[in-house]
Design a protein around this motif. Structure first.
Motif, PDB file in Angstrom:
ATOM      1  N   TYR A 103       0.938  -1.232   0.057  1.00  0.00           N
ATOM      2  CA  TYR A 103       0.062   0.422   0.154  1.00  0.00           C
ATOM      3  C   TYR A 103       0.593   1.645   0.252  1.00  0.00           C
ATOM      4  CZ  TYR A 103       0.209  -0.056   5.273  1.00  0.00           C
ATOM      5  OH  TYR A 103       0.715   0.431   6.862  1.00  0.00           O
ATOM      6  N   ILE A 104       2.190   1.681   0.020  1.00  0.00           N
ATOM      7  CA  ILE A 104       2.476   2.686  -0.198  1.00  0.00           C
ATOM      8  C   ILE A 104       2.501   2.912  -1.811  1.00  0.00           C
ATOM      9  CG2 ILE A 104       4.574   1.184  -1.471  1.00  0.00           C
ATOM     10  CD1 ILE A 104       6.517   3.743  -0.424  1.00  0.00           C
ATOM     11  N   LEU A 105       1.623   2.030  -2.392  1.00  0.00           N
ATOM     12  CA  LEU A 105       1.096   2.941  -3.816  1.00  0.00           C
ATOM     13  C   LEU A 105      -0.323   3.057  -3.856  1.00  0.00           C
ATOM     14  CD1 LEU A 105       3.598   0.386  -6.467  1.00  0.00           C
ATOM     15  CD2 LEU A 105       3.637   2.485  -5.821  1.00  0.00           C
ATOM     16  N   ASP A 106      -0.610   2.630  -2.354  1.00  0.00           N
ATOM     17  CA  ASP A 106      -2.107   3.217  -2.220  1.00  0.00           C
ATOM     18  C   ASP A 106      -2.316   3.794  -0.641  1.00  0.00           C
ATOM     19  OD1 ASP A 106      -4.845   3.264  -2.459  1.00  0.00           O
ATOM     20  OD2 ASP A 106      -5.319   1.334  -2.182  1.00  0.00           O
ATOM     21  N   LEU A 107      -1.199   5.139  -0.409  1.00  0.00           N
ATOM     22  CA  LEU A 107      -1.195   6.112   0.891  1.00  0.00           C
ATOM     23  C   LEU A 107      -2.783   6.597   1.021  1.00  0.00           C
ATOM     24  CD1 LEU A 107       2.680   6.484   0.722  1.00  0.00           C
ATOM     25  CD2 LEU A 107       1.243   4.787   2.058  1.00  0.00           C
ATOM     26  N   SER A 108      -2.928   7.831   0.802  1.00  0.00           N
ATOM     27  CA  SER A 108      -4.310   8.054   0.998  1.00  0.00           C
ATOM     28  C   SER A 108      -5.034   8.504   0.758  1.00  0.00           C
ATOM     29  CB  SER A 108      -3.617   9.667   2.192  1.00  0.00           C
ATOM     30  OG  SER A 108      -3.085   9.015   2.883  1.00  0.00           O
ATOM     31  N   GLU A 109      -5.822   8.835  -0.168  1.00  0.00           N
ATOM     32  CA  GLU A 109      -6.455   9.222  -0.966  1.00  0.00           C
ATOM     33  C   GLU A 109      -5.716   9.927  -2.764  1.00  0.00           C
ATOM     34  OE1 GLU A 109     -10.789  10.836  -3.087  1.00  0.00           O
ATOM     35  OE2 GLU A 109     -10.534   9.798  -1.069  1.00  0.00           O
ATOM     36  N   HIS A 110      -5.167  11.249  -1.629  1.00  0.00           N
ATOM     37  CA  HIS A 110      -4.678  12.241  -2.323  1.00  0.00           C
ATOM     38  C   HIS A 110      -3.050  11.771  -2.838  1.00  0.00           C
ATOM     39  CE1 HIS A 110      -1.895  12.953   1.176  1.00  0.00           C
ATOM     40  NE2 HIS A 110      -1.394  13.189   0.293  1.00  0.00           N
ATOM     41  N   ASN A 111      -2.328  10.904  -2.968  1.00  0.00           N
ATOM     42  CA  ASN A 111      -1.581  10.488  -3.290  1.00  0.00           C
ATOM     43  C   ASN A 111      -1.239   9.153  -3.742  1.00  0.00           C
ATOM     44  OD1 ASN A 111      -1.194   9.405  -0.515  1.00  0.00           O
ATOM     45  ND2 ASN A 111       0.968  10.119   0.589  1.00  0.00           N
ATOM     46  N   SER A 112      -2.304   8.083  -3.826  1.00  0.00           N
ATOM     47  CA  SER A 112      -2.299   7.188  -4.187  1.00  0.00           C
ATOM     48  C   SER A 112      -2.325   6.814  -5.771  1.00  0.00           C
ATOM     49  CB  SER A 112      -4.249   6.308  -3.769  1.00  0.00           C
ATOM     50  OG  SER A 112      -3.818   5.118  -4.658  1.00  0.00           O
ATOM     51  N   MET A 113      -1.162   6.169  -6.111  1.00  0.00           N
ATOM     52  CA  MET A 113      -0.637   5.733  -7.146  1.00  0.00           C
ATOM     53  C   MET A 113      -2.131   5.387  -8.186  1.00  0.00           C
ATOM     54  SD  MET A 113       2.441   4.189  -9.358  1.00  0.00           S
ATOM     55  CE  MET A 113       3.680   5.031  -8.726  1.00  0.00           C
ATOM     56  N   VAL A 114      -2.384   3.740  -7.412  1.00  0.00           N
ATOM     57  CA  VAL A 114      -3.638   2.834  -7.515  1.00  0.00           C
ATOM     58  C   VAL A 114      -4.966   4.057  -8.225  1.00  0.00           C
ATOM     59  CG1 VAL A 114      -5.279   1.824  -7.233  1.00  0.00           C
ATOM     60  CG2 VAL A 114      -2.801   1.073  -6.297  1.00  0.00           C
ATOM     61  N   ARG A 115      -4.722   4.986  -6.594  1.00  0.00           N
ATOM     62  CA  ARG A 115      -6.176   5.861  -8.102  1.00  0.00           C
ATOM     63  C   ARG A 115      -6.063   6.429  -8.793  1.00  0.00           C
ATOM     64  NH1 ARG A 115     -10.982   7.176  -5.023  1.00  0.00           N
ATOM     65  NH2 ARG A 115     -10.352   6.132  -3.134  1.00  0.00           N
ATOM     66  N   TYR A 116      -4.870   7.229  -8.786  1.00  0.00           N
ATOM     67  CA  TYR A 116      -4.322   7.874  -9.526  1.00  0.00           C
ATOM     68  C   TYR A 116      -4.143   7.056 -11.064  1.00  0.00           C
ATOM     69  CZ  TYR A 116      -1.449  10.918 -12.862  1.00  0.00           C
ATOM     70  OH  TYR A 116      -0.830  11.007 -14.692  1.00  0.00           O
ATOM     71  N   LEU A 135       3.343   8.257   5.011  1.00  0.00           N
ATOM     72  CA  LEU A 135       4.539   7.287   4.346  1.00  0.00           C
ATOM     73  C   LEU A 135       5.318   6.855   5.653  1.00  0.00           C
ATOM     74  CD1 LEU A 135       6.115   6.288   1.748  1.00  0.00           C
ATOM     75  CD2 LEU A 135       7.463   8.877   2.092  1.00  0.00           C
ATOM     76  N   MET A 136       5.116   7.306   6.567  1.00  0.00           N
ATOM     77  CA  MET A 136       6.138   6.672   7.591  1.00  0.00           C
ATOM     78  C   MET A 136       5.405   6.057   7.934  1.00  0.00           C
ATOM     79  SD  MET A 136       6.852  11.139   9.793  1.00  0.00           S
ATOM     80  CE  MET A 136       7.152  10.210  11.354  1.00  0.00           C
ATOM     81  N   SER A 137       4.032   6.118   8.120  1.00  0.00           N
ATOM     82  CA  SER A 137       3.057   4.383   9.031  1.00  0.00           C
ATOM     83  C   SER A 137       3.362   3.892   7.966  1.00  0.00           C
ATOM     84  CB  SER A 137       1.888   4.792   9.429  1.00  0.00           C
ATOM     85  OG  SER A 137       1.498   6.455  10.191  1.00  0.00           O
ATOM     86  N   TRP A 138       3.601   3.991   7.105  1.00  0.00           N
ATOM     87  CA  TRP A 138       3.546   2.280   5.954  1.00  0.00           C
ATOM     88  C   TRP A 138       5.274   2.240   6.165  1.00  0.00           C
ATOM     89  CZ3 TRP A 138       7.700   2.627   2.651  1.00  0.00           C
ATOM     90  CH2 TRP A 138       7.806   1.055   1.979  1.00  0.00           C
ATOM     91  N   ASN A 139       5.702   2.765   6.461  1.00  0.00           N
ATOM     92  CA  ASN A 139       7.891   2.398   6.491  1.00  0.00           C
ATOM     93  C   ASN A 139       7.681   2.296   7.995  1.00  0.00           C
ATOM     94  OD1 ASN A 139      10.269   2.864   5.751  1.00  0.00           O
ATOM     95  ND2 ASN A 139      11.102   3.611   7.420  1.00  0.00           N
ATOM     96  N   ALA A 140       6.448   2.039   9.349  1.00  0.00           N
ATOM     97  CA  ALA A 140       7.023   1.161  10.168  1.00  0.00           C
ATOM     98  C   ALA A 140       6.737  -0.366   9.670  1.00  0.00           C
ATOM     99  CB  ALA A 140       6.160   1.573  11.544  1.00  0.00           C
ATOM    100  N   ASP A 141       5.282  -0.170   9.178  1.00  0.00           N
ATOM    101  CA  ASP A 141       4.933  -1.515   9.134  1.00  0.00           C
ATOM    102  C   ASP A 141       5.744  -2.676   7.423  1.00  0.00           C
ATOM    103  OD1 ASP A 141       2.365  -3.465   8.591  1.00  0.00           O
ATOM    104  OD2 ASP A 141       1.213  -2.760   7.585  1.00  0.00           O
ATOM    105  N   SER A 142       6.239  -3.272   8.072  1.00  0.00           N
ATOM    106  CA  SER A 142       7.435  -4.259   7.498  1.00  0.00           C
ATOM    107  C   SER A 142       7.527  -5.707   7.411  1.00  0.00           C
ATOM    108  CB  SER A 142       9.461  -4.019   7.938  1.00  0.00           C
ATOM    109  OG  SER A 142       9.221  -4.174   8.930  1.00  0.00           O
ATOM    110  N   THR A 143       7.878  -6.376   6.438  1.00  0.00           N
ATOM    111  CA  THR A 143       7.269  -7.202   6.611  1.00  0.00           C
ATOM    112  C   THR A 143       8.668  -8.153   6.690  1.00  0.00           C
ATOM    113  OG1 THR A 143       7.595  -7.612   3.652  1.00  0.00           O
ATOM    114  CG2 THR A 143       5.521  -7.595   4.371  1.00  0.00           C
TER     115      THR A 143
END
Length: 578
Positions: A242-255, A408-416
């Protein structure tokens, strides 16, 4: 009862010892570091000329600095004795020009310069060992930077005075709270402001396929007509998609949806001990190839725009090369985000990759069957110690500021995590042996060549990338006999990709290299192509449109008759795995 063979017992003992050590060394091999240090020490001690030169250099610089420091106490407008390196912004603020902070800052930079001189250019030292020693010296010196201590940092002193010491008290409270969360393994409350399914990864869609390794998400169209060829995005398995589907304004998927594309996304399973034997072939066949098969059933008789990000981009390139070798023409194009294919100059990450380090890491992974997030975080923190460590210490613990959280920081903390076998194969075959660029990488027991790829390629690199340096990504141009559109954009490995239209201070350079073009050195390419303001997403969308055919009706969500029903709503289940 079957007894374990003696060699296996010995290996198990070694692995346990190394695994325990690794918890306290951030996964760094003591043997690898010692080898590098001894290589440098032995050669420098047998180079009296170099040692004399080092002493002479130090005395000369120190004498000149003493005179400069005496003047700097009177003339605060004096030119700096040493200028910071490009990218080093620790002392950029004008407050560091005031006495005595100017002397402190310049004294520290002088030490950094001398130690760089002392650890490089020693005849006989292996280049890898020289890089490791020089890097280690920088990390050690960073401990003593005047920015990191309350009495030598003017920002900390001024804020403490202005707040009557409250900033220091708040900083202590921040430290104690972080220690509590760490010891009790509690989530940080500040990180709860963003959550998957709440305000992250909220683009509507359906999971249309699931196996042990992936969930395939098909997103709901937002336009009446779509380009005929769908887009399949393959993120890296080291990150949540979901780094490519973050918030609505910066989601590459939505774009992409709003621009009239049909979008599919791979969401990787977060591996555990049961997945220790998953290898590169599993990620290729049960990942990308199964996703392509599903899309072919849902959008029949249409080729696919394959997109890969970071490690997912490397895997997408492998898939494209294998398909080209086998005359499989299901791809319409290939897009790569910060993806390396030639690993000979893979940046400072190569400091942590040699035979000793990989053997040590394999022993660490053997204990659990995977590489966990903490073990991975150590190396990345060292690569960006100022951004990820020291600046946070100063901001939260010395200045008493509240941590600033964003999507982006929240996503960065959600690693695998990464499975034992796959990570070992990836590091050895690609980073250490460079099999992919050398034509030795095997897929289904047969070698592949990137020169077999004939579909057009759109390749994006970022200027401040510490994981995939742009000059390393640029090497793709020399490995392919097809048209490559190369984009160099501002930002880092992640922020440079999440660069939606309207984002301030974004710019990029773009150039097209055909199969007939001769090699253009990276620095020449940089000079030949002018900088353009704005987001690279827009020319990429235009490129996708140019390499697509007609518009068509949006496809149905899944295809139950073909065995691909809509299972669950997006974002699916795998993205929540911890």
């Amino acid at each position: 009862m079957t007894r374990m063979p003696l060699p296996e017992i010995k290996n198990s003992i070694d692995r346990v010892i190394h695994a325990i050590e690794g918890r306290y060394t951030s996964g760094l091999s003591p043997a690898s570091l010692t080898l590098a240090y001894m290589d440098w020490l032995i050669h420098v001690s047998h180079s009296p000329g170099k040692m004399n030169e080092m002493v002479e250099n130090g005395l000369r610089k120190f004498s000149a600095f003493t005179l400069w420091a005496a003047r700097a106490g009177i003339d605060q407008d004096a030119a700096p004795f040493i200028r910071s390196l490009p990218g080093d912004r620790r002392f950029n603020d004008p407050v560091w020009k005031r006495f005595p902070y100017n002397v402190m800052a310049q004294s520290f930079l002088l030490q950094e310069q001398w130690w760089h001189y002392a650890t490089t250019g020693i005849p006989g030292v292996a280049k890898h060992h020289e890089n490791v020693v020089s890097f280690a010296a920088r990390q050690w010196l960073d401990l003593f930077s005047p920015t990191n201590y309350p009495l030598t940092n003017p920002h900390v002193v001024e804020k403490a005075i202005n707040t009557g010491g409250q900033s220091l008290m708040q900083g202590m409270q921040n430290l104690l709270e972080d220690m509590q969360h760490s010891l009790l393994e509690e989530p940080d409350p500040d990180s709860q402001a963003f959550a998957v399914g709440k305000n992250l990864a909220c683009t509507p869609g359906k999971v249309v396929y699931r196996n042990r390794l992936i969930e395939l998400i098909q997103y709901t169209p937002t336009t009446d007509k779509v380009t005929a060829e769908p887009v399949l995005i393959t993120p890296a398995w080291i990150m949540k998609y979901y780094i490519l589907d973050l918030s609505e304004h910066n989601s590459m998927v939505r774009y992409l949806l709003d621009k009239g594309h049909t979008v599919f996304m791979i969401s990787w399973h977060n591996p555990d001990a049961r997945d220790r034997d998953l290898g590169m072939s599993d990620y290729l066949n049960r990942g990308i190839m199964e996703a392509l098969k599903a899309i072919n059933a849902i959008v029949p008789e249409r080729k696919i725009h394959l997109v890969g990000y970071c490690l997912g981009g490397t895997l997408a390139t492998i898939a494209a090369a294998a398909m080209a070798r086998d005359n499989d023409d299901r791809l319409q194009s290939l897009t790569l985000f910060t993806a390396q294919t030639d690993f000979t100059e893979a940046g400072e990450l190569m400091l942590f990759i040699d035979e000793s380090q990989l053997s040590y890491m394999e022993d660490m992974m053997w204990e659990k069957g995977y590489l966990d997030t903490q073990q991975m975080a150590g190396a990345f923190t060292l690569l960006r110690s100022y951004d990820l460590l020291w600046s946070r210490i100063v901001s939260e613990y010395l200045l008493g500021e509240s941590p600033r959280q964003n999507d982006l920081m929240s996503w960065n903390a959600d690693s695998t995590r990464m499975p034992y076998r796959m990570h070992s194969e990836y590091l050895r075959r690609l980073f250490l042996n460079n099999d992919l660029a050398s034509g030795r990488f095997l897929v289904n027991d047969r070698p592949i060549s990137l020169r077999d790829i004939r579909v057009p390629v759109f390749c994006v690199a970022t200027q401040k990338d510490h994981v995939a340096p742009w000059r390393s990504v640029y090497k793709l141009n020399d490995l392919m006999n097809t048209e490559v559109t190369f984009v160099l954009t501002s930002g880092g490995h992640n922020a440079g990709i999440v660069s939606e239209p309207g984002h301030p201070r974004r710019h990029y350079q773009l150039g097209i290299q055909t199969a007939e073009d001769k090699h253009i050195p990276a620095d020449d390419w940089l000079q030949r192509h002018e900088s353009r303001e704005g987001s690279w997403w827009e020319p990429w969308n235009q490129w996708l449109d140019q390499h697509s055919t007609e518009k068509a009706e949006p496809p149905a969500m899944g295809n139950a008759e073909a065995g691909y029903p809509a299972i669950d709503p997006a974002p699916g289940n795998y993205v929540f795995e911890r």
